[in-house]
Design a protein around this motif. Structure first.
Motif, PDB file in Angstrom:
ATOM      1  N   ARG A 277     -21.478   6.119   1.596  1.00 28.07           N
ATOM      2  CA  ARG A 277     -21.315   7.156   0.702  1.00 28.07           C
ATOM      3  C   ARG A 277     -21.048   8.070   0.093  1.00 28.07           C
TER       4      ARG A 277
ATOM      5  N   ASN B 172     -18.159  10.221  -2.159  1.00 27.71           N
ATOM      6  CA  ASN B 172     -19.468  10.563  -3.248  1.00 27.71           C
ATOM      7  C   ASN B 172     -20.163  11.491  -3.470  1.00 27.71           C
TER       8      ASN B 172
ATOM      9  N   LEU C 132     -13.433   7.881  -8.081  1.00 28.62           N
ATOM     10  CA  LEU C 132     -14.925   8.457  -7.930  1.00 28.62           C
ATOM     11  C   LEU C 132     -15.368   8.882  -9.090  1.00 28.62           C
TER      12      LEU C 132
ATOM     13  N   HIS D 106     -19.170   8.499 -11.590  1.00 29.43           N
ATOM     14  CA  HIS D 106     -19.716  10.121 -11.635  1.00 29.43           C
ATOM     15  C   HIS D 106     -20.230   9.753 -13.330  1.00 29.43           C
TER      16      HIS D 106
ATOM     17  N   THR E 168     -23.924  11.731  -8.195  1.00 32.10           N
ATOM     18  CA  THR E 168     -23.332  10.784  -8.248  1.00 32.10           C
ATOM     19  C   THR E 168     -23.456   9.805  -9.148  1.00 32.10           C
ATOM     20  N   ASN E 169     -23.082   7.931  -8.654  1.00 33.27           N
ATOM     21  CA  ASN E 169     -22.939   6.811  -9.349  1.00 33.27           C
ATOM     22  C   ASN E 169     -24.067   6.502  -9.446  1.00 33.27           C
TER      23      ASN E 169
END
Ligand code: PLP
Length: 344
Positions: free
Chosen positions: A174, A177, A254, A258, A283-284
């Motif tokens: 990632r 990200n 992205l 987030h 981040t996510n």
């Protein structure tokens, strides 16, 4: 009603533009190096990571395995964190298939490895000692909750590794990200690494694929290793076509994931019986603790499942939820409502 599936960003489906590009992709035999769409994706990926060359493989697991096989011969050692994906979730392939010696050091809560601990884990050359060849970092760090490693830290580990004649591989499943969260180009985070891999099939929404990036020499050898593990694909342009769309159109979005992850974490923080460290939500990915006493974590996750909200219980009290393409802010609001309802 469609479930709100927050278990992982690997559940993402290809976008209509990807499906169209896959249908129209110009193809050739990629084992002969003749698939123009694969070649184009690999050039794009290398450029994005600031490396000389790149190689498309089927999965993140294969990307890490092929990278390890390329860096290390049998019996050579890898220094890696005790919470790393390579150690915990890739079937032990580095050891089973690569014969690598795994020198495991503690992963710090923010996903870093302590440089002094790494330094102590590198033995002096001696016939009694394993030969350590590689240090692996993970950015973002999955089990630390999607935490990011900045370029300065990564460079300091690369310097340390190089000083001892070791290489640095970054599991950058990632990495985009991380780049977005830090506000830097991904190539800045990749620059210190001798090799880096990133996944197309997570937040970037491709159906299949990861890419390894490194020097031309490294990638030539990695191509051989990919073939050895059965990963040589023929008309792989059908997959690469989606990857090209992903790099062109899915990276900037992205940020939405987030924002949704943060919104979810803030909501979770207000629910009695749940505990979240907001500083770990970078981040996510959102990890939170289930601390309620009147039900078990499995009952909680099972109760949510029945009401169409899917999360993953990892261990006796930890739950993971991941924001991704296909999840809107309204879905997070609904998830929070269901969490409150199930907790009672
Ligand atoms: C940090 C990290 N590395 C590697 C992988 C492996 O990717 P794949 O599932 O494509 O094998 C994952 C998958 O979740 C991951 O989170």
């Amino acid at each position: 009603m469609k479930p709100i599936d927050l278990r992982s960003d690997t559940v993402t489906l290809p976008t209509p533009a990807m499906r169209e590009a896959m249908y129209r992709a110009e193809l050739g035999d990629d084992v002969f190096g003749e698939d123009p769409t694969v070649n184009h994706l690999q050039e794009m990926a290398a450029e994005r990571m600031g490396k000389e060359a790149a190689l498309l493989v089927v999965s993140g697991t294969m990307a890490n395995l092929v990278s390890v096989l390329t860096h290390c011969g049998r019996g050579d050692g890898i220094i890696l964190g005790d919470q790393s994906h390579i150690l915990l979730n890739e079937g032990g392939g580095s050891a089973a298939l690569g014969g690598a010696y795994l020198r495991v050091v503690p992963t710090l809560p923010d996903g870093k490895l302590d440089p002094q601990v790494i330094e102590r884990a590198i033995p002096v050359p001696d016939i009694h000692h394993p030969r350590i060849k590689l240090v692996c970092l993970e950015n973002t760090h999955n089990y630390c909750g999607g935490t990011v490693l900045d370029a300065r830290y990564t460079a300091s580990i690369a310097d340390l590794a190089h000083r001892h004649g070791l290489s640095l591989h970054v599991d950058g499943a990632r990495i985009f990200n991380a780049a977005l969260a830090l506000g830097v180009p991904a190539r800045d985070l990749a620059a210190p690494a001798d090799s880096i891999m990133f996944c197309l099939s997570k937040g970037l929404s491709c159906p299949v694929g990861s890419v390894i990036c490194g020097s031309s020499e490294f990638i030539n050898e990695a191509r051989r290793m990919r073939k050895m593990v059965g990963g040589g694909m023929r008309q792989a342009g059908v997959l690469a076509a989606a990857g090209i769309v992903a790099l062109e159109h899915m990276v900037d979005r992205l940020q939405e994931d987030h924002d949704n992850a943060r919104f979810l974490a803030q909501g979770v923080a207000e629910i009695p019986g749940l505990k979240v460290d907001l500083s770990s939500v970078q981040t996510n990915i959102v990890f939170f603790d289930f601390v309620a006493k009147h039900m078990t974590v499995d009952q909680f996750v099972g109760g949510m499942w029945e009401q169409g909200v899917w999360m993953m219980a990892l261990g006796p009290s930890r739950i993971r939820a991941v924001a991704h393409y296909g999840i809107e802010k309204g879905d997070i609001e609904q998830a929070l409502r269901v969490m409150r309802r199930v907790l009672g």
